[in-house]
Enzyme design. Structure first.
Site, short mmCIF file in Angstrom:
data_model
loop_
_atom_site.label_atom_id
_atom_site.label_comp_id
_atom_site.label_asym_id
_atom_site.label_seq_id
_atom_site.Cartn_x
_atom_site.Cartn_y
_atom_site.Cartn_z
N HIS A 22 40.31 40.92 41.24
CA HIS A 22 39.97 39.78 39.95
C HIS A 22 38.65 39.49 39.76
O HIS A 22 38.20 39.48 38.66
CB HIS A 22 40.53 38.69 40.32
CG HIS A 22 42.23 38.64 40.62
ND1 HIS A 22 42.83 37.64 40.86
CD2 HIS A 22 43.00 39.76 40.30
CE1 HIS A 22 44.21 37.75 40.74
NE2 HIS A 22 44.20 39.27 40.62
N SER B 201 45.95 43.05 37.02
CA SER B 201 45.30 41.70 36.96
C SER B 201 43.58 41.75 36.89
O SER B 201 43.26 41.23 36.12
CB SER B 201 45.59 40.92 38.24
OG SER B 201 46.86 40.84 38.48
#
Length: 369
Positions: free
Chosen positions: A320, A262
């Protein structure tokens, strides 16, 4: 109880016969007191901790080990000193990635002419050979050639993630997978998991969602950067986002393992949205609702920032956010600072590659002038 019965009978006798019985009553008291000491013992008291310790020493002297209680788990210590090696690894790996990408691009440009003649020769041989209908290899080649350059580039990344996902299903490899394919600032192995965890997914839905986003943005990002620069940025983004996760986990004390691509995919998404903020995007399950890439990036960054502040643990919001910020920085400043300054390295590599076995004397003559 016996003493009470004796006292009742003595009282009755005393009331009947008068004070003559008092002498007998004293004798009975002495007998009862002696009987209580010798025969009627009180209930044993509970063993005190000191007696338990003495019993434990006796058991140890006899050679029998007492039952050992399980030790209480100790929480890992937080120390920013442990982040020195990951920091050096991050800087070194990022530099090596972009350096290798620059050399790879040089070799690709150099071999482009030879590749062109090889393709012409292959087409000529295909015309001479008899055509085979239903050839599986030919169908695979047709499918591969129908893909864009970006899709062909990320196919290897997707295959690597699928292979690691299958390795998670092998019980014999569980210890190795946890050690090297999950990133945890409390682990003994800190550096290589920063890269390997980028290709690691335990959940099928997690892997499918990440690979779908990567596949969707692959054509745009590769057309914008080229495959060499894209791969350098993608691998560096995985390491950098993991290092940001290390820092935040160490600062907050919420130590724990993380895995997934991610962080690197957030870098790809942020780079495309920063370069093309007016591009229209849509969600796969809600294609009727569209929004601009700039608004999507702002929303994602806001959600990850809120998750980091509020302490949400469903996602690694620090990774992230670190990946998104790296993607924004690279498009605005990193491309100019890193990629456009690769010329000195390429010149060194060019001199190394073009130096033949018999050119040492010539080069020495040039250096002496």
């Amino acid at each position: 109880m016996t003493e009470t019965l004796f006292y009742d009978s003595l009282e009755n006798l005393n009331s009947i016969h008068g004070g003559g019985i008092r002498d007998m009553q004293g004798a009975v008291r002495f007998l009862l007191h002696h009987q209580q000491r010798c025969g009627f013992r009180k209930v044993a008291k509970r063993v005190e901790p000191k007696k338990e310790a003495e019993q434990g020493e006796l058991v140890q002297k006899r050679g029998v080990a007492p039952p050992v209680e399980p030790p209480t788990p100790q929480l890992p210590k937080r120390s920013f000193r442990r982040l020195v090696k990951p920091l050096v690894f991050t800087v070194g790996f990022t530099g090596c990635s972009f350096g290798a990408a620059a050399i790879w691009q040089y070799e690709s440009l150099k071999s482009r002419v030879q590749s062109y003649f090889d393709e012409v020769r292959a087409d000529w041989l295909d015309k001479l050979r008899p055509q085979k209908h239903g050839d599986f290899r030919k169908q695979v080649n047709q499918w591969w050639n129908s893909l864009s350059e970006g899709q062909r580039t990320v196919t290897g990344i997707i295959a690597s993630n699928a292979l690691v996902f299958c390795c998670w299903r092998i019980p014999y490899l569980q210890r190795t997978m946890v050690r090297y394919f999950t990133s945890n600032p409390a682990s003994k192995t800190l550096c290589w998991p920063m890269l390997l965890s980028t290709f690691s997914h335990y959940s099928l839905f997690h892997m499918a969602a990440n690979m779908y986003v990567l596949w969707s943005f692959s054509s745009s990002i590769v057309n914008m950067m080229g495959r060499e620069q894209f791969l350098a940025m993608y691998l560096s983004a995985g390491v950098i986002s993991t290092f940001v996760s290390y820092v935040c986990k160490t600062a907050t004390g919420r130590l724990g393992p993380s895995l997934g691509a991610s962080g690197a995919i957030m870098t790809v998404l942020a780079a495309v949205c920063t370069k093309m903020p007016e591009a229209k995007l849509a969600i796969i399950f809600l294609p009727m609702y569209t929004f601009t890439a700039g608004n999507a990036l702002k929303t994602i960054v806001a959600l990850d920032t809120a998750g980091l502040i509020m302490g949400w643990r469903f996602f690694d919001h620090a990774a992230h956010l670190g990946g998104a910020l790296f993607g924004i920085w690279y498009v605005l400043y990193g491309h100019e600072l890193i990629w456009k300054n690769r010329e000195p390295l390429v010149k060194i590599w060019h001199n190394f590659r073009t130096r033949g076995p018999g050119s040492s004397s010539g080069s020495g003559g040039d250096g002496s002038i």
